[in-house]
Design a protein around this motif. Structure first.
Motif, mmCIF file in Angstrom:
data_model
loop_
_atom_site.group_PDB
_atom_site.id
_atom_site.type_symbol
_atom_site.label_atom_id
_atom_site.label_comp_id
_atom_site.label_asym_id
_atom_site.label_seq_id
_atom_site.Cartn_x
_atom_site.Cartn_y
_atom_site.Cartn_z
ATOM 1 N N THR A 1 0.806 -1.219 0.000
ATOM 2 C CA THR A 1 0.000 0.000 0.000
ATOM 3 C C THR A 1 0.841 1.272 0.000
ATOM 4 O O THR A 1 0.289 2.374 -0.009
ATOM 5 N N HIS A 2 2.158 1.144 0.021
ATOM 6 C CA HIS A 2 3.013 2.321 0.124
ATOM 7 C C HIS A 2 3.066 3.070 -1.200
ATOM 8 O O HIS A 2 2.967 2.485 -2.280
ATOM 9 N N ASP A 3 3.258 4.370 -1.120
ATOM 10 C CA ASP A 3 3.377 5.188 -2.322
ATOM 11 C C ASP A 3 4.647 4.823 -3.089
ATOM 12 O O ASP A 3 5.726 4.676 -2.495
ATOM 13 N N ASN A 4 4.507 4.674 -4.392
ATOM 14 C CA ASN A 4 5.645 4.462 -5.285
ATOM 15 C C ASN A 4 6.582 3.364 -4.761
ATOM 16 O O ASN A 4 7.748 3.626 -4.445
ATOM 17 N N PRO A 5 6.098 2.114 -4.641
ATOM 18 C CA PRO A 5 6.928 1.048 -4.067
ATOM 19 C C PRO A 5 8.195 0.750 -4.869
ATOM 20 O O PRO A 5 9.123 0.137 -4.341
ATOM 21 N N ALA A 6 8.228 1.189 -6.146
ATOM 22 C CA ALA A 6 9.417 0.928 -6.968
ATOM 23 C C ALA A 6 10.527 1.944 -6.723
ATOM 24 O O ALA A 6 11.656 1.759 -7.201
ATOM 25 N N LEU A 7 10.236 3.020 -5.972
ATOM 26 C CA LEU A 7 11.200 4.100 -5.802
ATOM 27 C C LEU A 7 12.520 3.622 -5.204
ATOM 28 O O LEU A 7 13.587 4.069 -5.588
ATOM 29 N N TYR A 8 12.433 2.674 -4.245
ATOM 30 C CA TYR A 8 13.630 2.171 -3.566
ATOM 31 C C TYR A 8 13.813 0.669 -3.818
ATOM 32 O O TYR A 8 14.272 -0.056 -2.931
ATOM 33 N N ARG A 9 13.493 0.205 -5.008
ATOM 34 C CA ARG A 9 13.500 -1.238 -5.273
ATOM 35 C C ARG A 9 14.857 -1.873 -4.952
ATOM 36 O O ARG A 9 14.930 -2.903 -4.277
ATOM 37 N N ASP A 10 15.941 -1.286 -5.427
ATOM 38 C CA ASP A 10 17.272 -1.863 -5.178
ATOM 39 C C ASP A 10 17.585 -1.903 -3.689
ATOM 40 O O ASP A 10 18.176 -2.877 -3.189
ATOM 41 N N PHE A 11 17.186 -0.851 -2.975
ATOM 42 C CA PHE A 11 17.427 -0.822 -1.537
ATOM 43 C C PHE A 11 16.688 -1.955 -0.834
ATOM 44 O O PHE A 11 17.263 -2.653 0.006
ATOM 45 N N TRP A 12 15.415 -2.169 -1.174
ATOM 46 C CA TRP A 12 14.636 -3.192 -0.492
ATOM 47 C C TRP A 12 15.145 -4.594 -0.811
ATOM 48 O O TRP A 12 15.115 -5.480 0.051
ATOM 49 N N GLU A 13 15.636 -4.804 -2.025
ATOM 50 C CA GLU A 13 16.226 -6.101 -2.341
ATOM 51 C C GLU A 13 17.473 -6.335 -1.498
ATOM 52 O O GLU A 13 17.702 -7.443 -0.987
ATOM 53 N N HIS A 14 18.284 -5.308 -1.332
ATOM 54 C CA HIS A 14 19.463 -5.407 -0.461
ATOM 55 C C HIS A 14 19.041 -5.623 0.991
ATOM 56 O O HIS A 14 19.648 -6.410 1.726
ATOM 57 N N PHE A 15 17.990 -4.937 1.416
ATOM 58 C CA PHE A 15 17.451 -5.041 2.771
ATOM 59 C C PHE A 15 17.079 -6.495 3.085
ATOM 60 O O PHE A 15 17.404 -7.023 4.159
ATOM 61 N N VAL A 16 16.394 -7.141 2.151
ATOM 62 C CA VAL A 16 15.993 -8.538 2.343
ATOM 63 C C VAL A 16 17.216 -9.438 2.435
ATOM 64 O O VAL A 16 17.329 -10.289 3.333
ATOM 65 N N ASP A 17 18.156 -9.271 1.524
ATOM 66 C CA ASP A 17 19.365 -10.104 1.529
ATOM 67 C C ASP A 17 20.160 -9.910 2.822
ATOM 68 O O ASP A 17 20.678 -10.881 3.398
ATOM 69 N N TRP A 18 20.263 -8.685 3.262
ATOM 70 C CA TRP A 18 21.055 -8.355 4.450
ATOM 71 C C TRP A 18 20.527 -9.066 5.684
ATOM 72 O O TRP A 18 21.288 -9.522 6.538
ATOM 73 N N HIS A 19 19.206 -9.195 5.787
ATOM 74 C CA HIS A 19 18.603 -9.781 6.980
ATOM 75 C C HIS A 19 18.686 -11.310 7.026
ATOM 76 O O HIS A 19 18.347 -11.907 8.058
ATOM 77 N N GLN A 20 19.130 -11.927 5.959
ATOM 78 C CA GLN A 20 19.243 -13.388 5.987
ATOM 79 C C GLN A 20 20.236 -13.871 7.041
ATOM 80 O O GLN A 20 20.152 -14.999 7.521
ATOM 81 N N ALA A 21 21.178 -13.004 7.413
ATOM 82 C CA ALA A 21 22.176 -13.386 8.424
ATOM 83 C C ALA A 21 21.545 -13.627 9.784
ATOM 84 O O ALA A 21 22.178 -14.232 10.662
ATOM 85 N N TYR A 22 20.296 -13.173 9.988
ATOM 86 C CA TYR A 22 19.679 -13.274 11.304
ATOM 87 C C TYR A 22 18.712 -14.441 11.418
ATOM 88 O O TYR A 22 17.938 -14.518 12.369
ATOM 89 N N ARG A 23 18.761 -15.332 10.452
ATOM 90 C CA ARG A 23 17.998 -16.567 10.607
ATOM 91 C C ARG A 23 18.641 -17.417 11.704
ATOM 92 O O ARG A 23 19.847 -17.383 11.931
ATOM 93 N N LEU A 24 17.800 -18.191 12.403
ATOM 94 C CA LEU A 24 18.320 -19.057 13.454
ATOM 95 C C LEU A 24 19.128 -20.186 12.829
ATOM 96 O O LEU A 24 18.634 -20.934 11.993
ATOM 97 N N SER A 25 20.378 -20.303 13.191
ATOM 98 C CA SER A 25 21.223 -21.376 12.678
ATOM 99 C C SER A 25 22.361 -21.615 13.663
ATOM 100 O O SER A 25 22.672 -20.773 14.497
ATOM 101 N N ASP A 26 22.988 -22.785 13.543
ATOM 102 C CA ASP A 26 24.085 -23.115 14.446
ATOM 103 C C ASP A 26 25.353 -22.342 14.102
ATOM 104 O O ASP A 26 26.204 -22.127 14.950
ATOM 105 N N ASN A 27 25.468 -21.933 12.842
ATOM 106 C CA ASN A 27 26.676 -21.226 12.414
ATOM 107 C C ASN A 27 26.278 -20.057 11.515
ATOM 108 O O ASN A 27 26.473 -20.096 10.306
ATOM 109 N N PRO A 28 25.711 -18.994 12.107
ATOM 110 C CA PRO A 28 25.242 -17.874 11.289
ATOM 111 C C PRO A 28 26.402 -17.118 10.659
ATOM 112 O O PRO A 28 27.528 -17.172 11.149
ATOM 113 N N PRO A 29 26.148 -16.394 9.558
ATOM 114 C CA PRO A 29 27.176 -15.539 8.969
ATOM 115 C C PRO A 29 27.635 -14.481 9.961
ATOM 116 O O PRO A 29 27.066 -14.327 11.051
#
Length: 291
Positions: free
Chosen positions: A202-230
């Protein structure tokens, strides 16, 4: 009047932020240590495993005055007052400052700030009457600073810090203690798999920061629960660690004003003071996702 040992814990059923999971872990730890715990949430069915352990589970929505009043009344009827309130209920709103609809911003503050404040108001009379009590606020490392993409969520944590400091001084004459927890990101919380998971349709102009949000998603993968996180995941904390510190905050006669969990909350304030504001901005740009 004998002081109540009953603990009212909010946000035990679910969570969409990095702190999800800590509510259940805390309820279990305190219950097993012999505290009468009332674990609450909007989804009581999700609390069935806690009920199976013998923990009292209640419906409580911090946006619903009736449910908050009913929970406080039940605990007061059974124990004389709420002994400890753990304000854990919160969620994390994703979105840029300029594009997030204001109704979503208001909903974020209703849950993370206003609902918390109202529940605190409801437990204070009983605590004053019994001559003591404890209010524990679940803040975040992001109550210290802010980054792009979650500014409104981080603003609620900044607000919580200020509210806690004012409240602590106001209620000290009544024997009530106010404690703040500032954890690093918690492993195993909500981690998006895609930009669609961020809930910004529902946000205005969701494509405005598309590259940022893709990076945002990738960056947060390090915080998944695992025995040996990045690497970034190695400086996070686990829900069980949060529960352990919360038990200390509940049980110790003279708790700290703030408990900083993990290395980043202890290190970063000193680092910011040392390198100055422009140096700090360079650090944020280097470490966090930036448009």
């Amino acid at each position: 009047m004998t002081q109540s040992r009953a603990i009212l814990l909010t946000g035990a059923s679910s969570g969409t932020g990095m702190s999800s999971g800590s509510g259940k872990a805390t309820a279990l730890r305190l219950h097993r240590a012999g505290w009468p715990v009332y674990a609450t949430g909007r989804n009581v069915e999700a609390l069935a495993d806690l009920a199976d352990e013998g923990i009292t589970v209640l419906y409580l929505d911090v946006n619903d005055e009736e449910s908050m009043t009913a929970a406080v009344k039940r605990i007061t009827d059974e124990h004389g007052a709420v002994g400890t309130l753990i304000n854990n209920a919160a969620y994390s709103l994703n979105g840029t400052i300029g594009e997030t609809p204001m109704d979503e911003v208001r909903a974020q503050f209703e849950t993370n700030v206003f609902g918390l404040c109202r529940l605190t108001q409801l437990v204070l009379p009983g605590m004053r009457e019994q001559g003591g009590g404890r209010i524990i606020m679940m803040s975040s490392i992001f109550g210290m600073f802010a980054t792009p993409g979650r500014g409104y969520y981080q603003a609620t944590k900044h607000a919580l810090e200020a509210i806690s400091d004012s409240l602590r001084l106001e209620v000290a004459p009544f024997g009530i203690k106010v404690v703040v927890l500032q954890p690093a990101p918690i492993l195993g919380g909500f981690v998006p798999d895609s930009v669609a998971d961020l809930g910004m349709d529902t946000h205005d102009n969701p494509a405005l920061y598309r590259d940022f949000w893709e990076h945002f998603v990738d960056w947060h993968q390090a915080y998944r629960l695992s025995d040996n996180p990045p690497l970034r995941g190695k400086i996070a904390v686990r829900a069980e660690n949060v529960a352990k510190v919360l038990e200390t905050a509940v049980s110790t006669p003279n708790p700290r004003i703030r408990y900083r969990l993990g290395m980043p909350p202890r290190l970063l304030p000193k680092m910011r003071a040392m390198i100055g504001e422009r140096g700090w901005e360079k650090f944020v740009r280097a470490f966090f996702p930036i448009p």
